[in-house]
Design a protein around this motif. Structure first.
Motif, PDB file in Angstrom:
ATOM      1  N   PRO A 157       0.704  -1.257   0.075  1.00 45.58           N
ATOM      2  CA  PRO A 157      -0.048  -0.018  -0.280  1.00 45.58           C
ATOM      3  C   PRO A 157       0.645   1.423   0.084  1.00 45.58           C
ATOM      4  O   PRO A 157       2.136   1.095   0.454  1.00 45.58           O
ATOM      5  CB  PRO A 157      -1.278  -0.394   0.785  1.00 45.58           C
ATOM      6  N   VAL A 158       0.643   2.489  -0.658  1.00 44.45           N
ATOM      7  CA  VAL A 158       1.454   3.127  -0.552  1.00 44.45           C
ATOM      8  C   VAL A 158       0.274   4.944  -1.012  1.00 44.45           C
ATOM      9  O   VAL A 158      -0.911   4.593  -1.579  1.00 44.45           O
ATOM     10  CB  VAL A 158       2.483   3.327  -2.139  1.00 44.45           C
ATOM     11  N   GLU A 164       2.889   7.284  -8.196  1.00 43.79           N
ATOM     12  CA  GLU A 164       3.383   7.808  -9.040  1.00 43.79           C
ATOM     13  C   GLU A 164       4.674   7.699  -9.905  1.00 43.79           C
ATOM     14  O   GLU A 164       5.303   7.602 -10.461  1.00 43.79           O
ATOM     15  CB  GLU A 164       2.979   9.848  -9.676  1.00 43.79           C
ATOM     16  N   ARG A 165       5.830   7.400  -9.081  1.00 47.24           N
ATOM     17  CA  ARG A 165       6.988   7.795  -8.535  1.00 47.24           C
ATOM     18  C   ARG A 165       7.341   6.106  -9.034  1.00 47.24           C
ATOM     19  O   ARG A 165       8.221   6.144 -10.190  1.00 47.24           O
ATOM     20  CB  ARG A 165       7.783   7.849  -7.010  1.00 47.24           C
ATOM     21  N   GLY A 169       9.104   4.756 -12.690  1.00 48.34           N
ATOM     22  CA  GLY A 169      10.382   4.262 -12.004  1.00 48.34           C
ATOM     23  C   GLY A 169      10.943   4.853 -11.128  1.00 48.34           C
ATOM     24  O   GLY A 169      12.852   5.045 -10.834  1.00 48.34           O
ATOM     25  N   ALA A 170      10.636   6.316 -10.450  1.00 48.48           N
ATOM     26  CA  ALA A 170      11.666   7.026  -9.888  1.00 48.48           C
ATOM     27  C   ALA A 170      11.489   6.118  -8.386  1.00 48.48           C
ATOM     28  O   ALA A 170      11.363   5.500  -7.842  1.00 48.48           O
ATOM     29  CB  ALA A 170      11.200   8.242  -9.534  1.00 48.48           C
ATOM     30  N   GLU A 171      12.145   6.881  -7.315  1.00 46.97           N
ATOM     31  CA  GLU A 171      12.588   6.132  -5.998  1.00 46.97           C
ATOM     32  C   GLU A 171      12.034   6.780  -4.846  1.00 46.97           C
ATOM     33  O   GLU A 171      11.352   8.020  -4.869  1.00 46.97           O
ATOM     34  CB  GLU A 171      14.456   6.441  -5.463  1.00 46.97           C
ATOM     35  N   PRO A 172      11.513   6.167  -4.519  1.00 43.21           N
ATOM     36  CA  PRO A 172       9.694   6.483  -3.592  1.00 43.21           C
ATOM     37  C   PRO A 172      10.900   6.929  -2.658  1.00 43.21           C
ATOM     38  O   PRO A 172      11.725   6.691  -2.192  1.00 43.21           O
ATOM     39  CB  PRO A 172       9.759   5.075  -3.248  1.00 43.21           C
ATOM     40  N   ASP A 173       9.781   7.723  -1.967  1.00 46.05           N
ATOM     41  CA  ASP A 173       9.994   8.709  -0.189  1.00 46.05           C
ATOM     42  C   ASP A 173       9.997   7.604   1.320  1.00 46.05           C
ATOM     43  O   ASP A 173       8.840   7.112   1.654  1.00 46.05           O
ATOM     44  CB  ASP A 173       9.243   9.387  -0.533  1.00 46.05           C
ATOM     45  N   ILE A 174      11.429   6.747   1.267  1.00 44.21           N
ATOM     46  CA  ILE A 174      11.215   5.694   1.805  1.00 44.21           C
ATOM     47  C   ILE A 174      11.476   6.753   3.089  1.00 44.21           C
ATOM     48  O   ILE A 174      12.902   7.252   3.116  1.00 44.21           O
ATOM     49  CB  ILE A 174      12.471   4.750   1.682  1.00 44.21           C
TER      50      ILE A 174
END
Length: 300
Positions: A157-158, A164-165, A169-174
Motif C-alpha cells: 500500500p502506498v 506515481e514515483r 521508475g523513480a525512487e519512492p520517499d522511504i
C-alpha cells in the motif's frame, strides 16, 4: 595445601569469572536495549512532530471554513490523537510501548484526511493502511508492485505521490533510520523498530495477510538478505493483535478509534466548548462555531 582446598579455590575462581561474565552480558544487553529504545523513540518523536505541524497547517487552512458537525468531529478526533500520541511517547519505557503511539498517529492521520476531504467536497477516503514507504504520508490510496534491490515484487500500500514515483521508475520517499554508519529503511532497522511499524499497520494485518507475510516477514522478499525483523514478532502481525488495537484495549484516548469506522461518526461530540489543554492555543473561532482551545503550543 590440600587437594580439596585447591579444588575449592579453583571452583570459586570459576564461579567468580562466570558471574562477572554474566554481569557484563546483562549490562551489555541493557545498554543495547536502551540504545534501541532511544532510536525507536527518536523515530516516533519525529512522526509526532510532523503530525503536529500538519495539524497546525490544517488549522490555518480551515480558519475561514464553516464546519458542520461531522467535520468538527473529524477535526476533534485528529487533535485527540495528537494529544494521545504525545502523552504516550512521554511515558514509553519499552520499544513495544511505541506501538501505542504510532497507532494513535495512524488514527489521527485518517481523521485529518477526512477533514480535508470534507473541506474539498470529496468523498471520505476509504480506511486503508498507511503508505508503506513512509507512514508519515498518511493513508495509502492504492497497492503497487514493488521490490527492494534483489528482492521479489510484492503488492504494497502506498500514497498517491509514491505510487506515481514507482510507476515512472523513480525512487519512492522511504522513511529511513540511522543504523551504524548508514541509513536503512525502517523495516530493516532491527527488532526494536518493529513495534513502530506494528502501531501503524497492525489493524490491517487480518485484511492484508499476504502483505505482512510476504513483505516485512519474508527474507526472500529482501533478496536473500537477513530478515532484520525478529521472528519472535512474526505472530504479532498475524494473530497477536488481529482484533485491532481498539477492541478491549482500553484505548479511550484515541477518541473513537474504531479502526474500520468512519472518523466522522464516533469522535468528539459537540465542539462548541473548550478543548482544554490542547496544542492549539488562542481563540479559534474559524467561522464554524468553534470554542476556544486552551493555551497550547500553536497559540494562534
Amino acid at each position: 595445601m590440600t587437594f580439596a582446598l585447591l579444588l575449592l579455590i579453583a571452583i570459586g575462581v570459576v564461579i567468580a569469572i562466570s558471574s562477572a561474565n554474566r554481569n557484563r552480558q546483562v549490562r551489555a544487553t541493557q545498554q543495547t536495549r536502551q540504545l534501541e529504545l532511544d532510536g525507536a523513540k527518536k523515530l516516533t518523536e519525529e512522526d509526532v512532530t510532523v503530525f503536529g505541524e500538519e495539524l497546525q497547517n490544517l488549522h490555518i487552512e480551515t480558519m475561514t471554513t464553516t464546519m458542520d458537525t461531522a467535520m468538527r468531529q473529524d477535526y476533534q478526533r485528529a487533535l485527540n490523537a495528537y494529544e494521545t500520541a504525545k502523552e504516550r511517547l512521554k511515558t514509553a519505557q519499552t520499544a513495544e510501548q511505541i506501538t501505542t503511539v504510532t497507532h494513535a498517529l495512524e488514527d489521527g492521520r485518517y481523521a485529518m484526511a477526512c477533514v480535508m476531504a470534507r473541506e474539498n467536497g470529496d468523498p471520505l477516503p476509504i480506511r486503508r493502511a498507511p503508505c508503506f514507504f513512509n507512514p508519515q504520508h498518511g493513508p495509502s490510496v492504492e497497492d503497487v508492485s514493488w521490490a527492494p534491490a534483489g528482492g521479489q515484487p510484492r503488492e504494497i500500500p502506498v500514497c498517491l505521490a509514491d505510487a506515481e514515483r514507482v510507476r515512472v521508475g523513480a525512487e519512492p520517499d522511504i522513511r529511513t533510520v540511522e543504523k551504524g554508519y548508514q541509513s536503512v529503511p525502517y523495516w530493516r532497522a532491527g527488532p526494536a523498530y518493529q513495534p513502530y511499524a506494528m502501531g501503524y499497520f497492525n489493524a490491517y494485518a487480518s485484511m492484508m495477510p499476504a502483505f505482512f507475510v510476504m513483505t516485512m516477514l519474508n527474507t526472500a522478499w529482501m533478496g536473500g538478505m537477513v530478515n532484520d525483523f525478529d521472528s519472535g514478532y512474526d505472530a504479532g502481525f498475524d494473530s497477536g493483535y488481529d482484533q485491532g488495537y481498539d477492541a478491549g484495549s482500553g484505548d479511550s484516548g484515541d477518541a473513537g478509534g474504531d479502526a474500520g469506522g468512519d472518523a466522522g461518526g464516533d469522535a468528539g461530540g459537540d465542539w462548541g466548548g473548550d478543548s482544554g489543554g490542547g496544542d492549539f492555543g488562542g481563540g479559534f473561532d474559524g467561522g464554524g462555531g468553534f470554542g476556544d482551545f486552551g493555551g497550547g503550543d500553536f497559540g494562534f
